[in-house]
Design an enzyme around this catalytic site. Structure first.
Site, PDB file in Angstrom:
ATOM      1  CG  ASP A  15      71.866  26.541  38.464  1.00 19.77           C
ATOM      2  OD1 ASP A  15      72.220  26.676  39.655  1.00 19.77           O
ATOM      3  OD2 ASP A  15      71.134  25.616  38.078  1.00 19.77           O
ATOM      4  CE  LYS A  37      69.838  24.784  42.620  1.00 17.57           C
ATOM      5  NZ  LYS A  37      71.289  24.682  42.254  1.00 17.57           N
ATOM      6  CD1 TRP A  66      76.971  24.126  51.291  1.00 16.81           C
ATOM      7  CD2 TRP A  66      78.888  23.761  50.218  1.00 16.81           C
ATOM      8  NE1 TRP A  66      77.730  25.251  51.446  1.00 16.81           N
ATOM      9  CE2 TRP A  66      78.922  25.056  50.788  1.00 16.81           C
ATOM     10  CE3 TRP A  66      79.990  23.322  49.486  1.00 16.81           C
ATOM     11  CZ2 TRP A  66      80.014  25.915  50.659  1.00 16.81           C
ATOM     12  CZ3 TRP A  66      81.073  24.175  49.355  1.00 16.81           C
ATOM     13  CH2 TRP A  66      81.083  25.459  49.930  1.00 16.81           C
ATOM     14  CE  LYS A  67      73.051  18.151  43.843  1.00 19.10           C
ATOM     15  NZ  LYS A  67      73.051  19.601  43.561  1.00 19.10           N
ATOM     16  CG  HIS A  69      78.993  11.661  48.917  1.00 20.26           C
ATOM     17  ND1 HIS A  69      78.970  11.093  47.670  1.00 20.26           N
ATOM     18  CD2 HIS A  69      78.900  10.638  49.793  1.00 20.26           C
ATOM     19  CE1 HIS A  69      78.862   9.779  47.776  1.00 20.26           C
ATOM     20  NE2 HIS A  69      78.829   9.477  49.058  1.00 20.26           N
ATOM     21  CG  ASP A  70      84.537  13.376  53.044  1.00 22.66           C
ATOM     22  OD1 ASP A  70      85.029  12.265  53.319  1.00 22.66           O
ATOM     23  OD2 ASP A  70      85.217  14.363  52.724  1.00 22.66           O
ATOM     24  N   GLY A  72      81.456  10.270  57.702  1.00 21.17           N
ATOM     25  CA  GLY A  72      80.534  10.920  58.614  1.00 21.17           C
ATOM     26  C   GLY A  72      81.126  12.074  59.396  1.00 21.17           C
ATOM     27  CB  ALA A  73      84.302  12.448  61.270  1.00 22.91           C
ATOM     28  NE  ARG A 217      69.685  24.488  32.779  1.00 28.83           N
ATOM     29  CZ  ARG A 217      70.127  23.290  32.449  1.00 28.83           C
ATOM     30  NH1 ARG A 217      70.874  23.138  31.379  1.00 28.83           N
ATOM     31  NH2 ARG A 217      69.818  22.233  33.171  1.00 28.83           N
TER      32      ARG A 217
END
Length: 239
Positions: A15, A37, A66-67, A69-70, A72-73, A217
């Site tokens: 981070d 990560k 990436w998380k 979230h959209d 399905g396609a 951190r």
């Protein structure tokens, strides 16, 4: 200076504000850390994805956070693209159509990328969930999403260390003792919680059932990151 003993259960979150800073941190930690990560801040930078690929090509394990979230396609296509590019862990949000799309995309890639479903962000408290309109406490919402994740066929979840024991119990009962439980919100004794709400010490998280710990951190923000990583590994070694 003695490098930290390597423990592949420790994932250090890079981070940091730039790819150059992240690369310098990896060089500084050397062989003491084998799993990193790479989150949205770096992935969105020019060269960020290439940096993640270079880390893996250099022998490190890489978690691309990436998380996704959209619909399905879209998740299917994105998960396939990330998996084809090469990564060890990839996160998506723990909603059934999102998880099903990710599994379909990953499977089509032919890769061995493991999919993690993000249950409830460790920065959220029960009060935050109520403000968002959820009728569940954090532990109850995590449990619901873990069961959905198991049904959808993902490889594991991201949850706080406070829910790890219950997640492990549910996974074992479902015949998935190998289910990954990756826990952010891990803080060594005396460390600042920052924006995390649901936290635990490294050894406690592992005893509760976590398979991997994500620590950012407390390592990358330390005056001596090598010694900070070494101290965390030492705390993990008895578990």
């Amino acid at each position: 200076m003695t490098a930290a003993k390597n423990d592949p259960r420790l994932i250090v979150g890079l981070d940091l504000p730039s790819v150059d800073a992240a690369r310098a941190m990896v060089d500084r930690l050397g062989d003491g850390v084998s799993f990193y990560k790479v989150g949205l801040t770096l992935l969105a930078r020019p060269g960020g994805v290439a940096f993640a690929h270079a880390l893996r090509a250099g022998g490190k394990q890489v978690f691309q956070d990436w998380k996704l979230h959209d619909i399905g396609a879209q998740v299917e296509g994105a998960a396939r693209a990330v998996a084809e590019g090469g990564c060890d862990l990839l996160t998506v949000h723990a909603e059934p159509q999102v998880m099903r799309g990710a599994v379909k995309g990953r499977d089509a890639s032919g890769s061995h990328t493991k999919l993690l479903a993000v249950t409830v962000l460790t920065s959220l408290s029960d009060a935050d969930l109520a403000e968002l309109g959820y009728g569940f406490s954090a532990p109850d919402l995590v449990e619901r999403r873990v069961r959905q994740a198991l049904d959808c066929g993902v490889d594991g979840v991201v949850s706080s260390p406070l829910e790890a024991a219950r997640v492990r119990e549910i996974a074992v009962a479902a015949g998935r003792p190998d289910f990954l439980i990756v826990t952010p919100g891990v803080r060594p004794a005396g460390a600042d919680k920052g924006d995390q709400q649901r936290v635990a010490a490294p050894a406690d998280a592992l005893r509760s059932g976590a398979s991997h710990l994500v620590v950012a951190r407390p390592v990358v923000g330390a005056d001596d990151p090598v010694q900070a990583a070494a101290a965390i590994v030492a705390g993990m070694s008895a578990v």
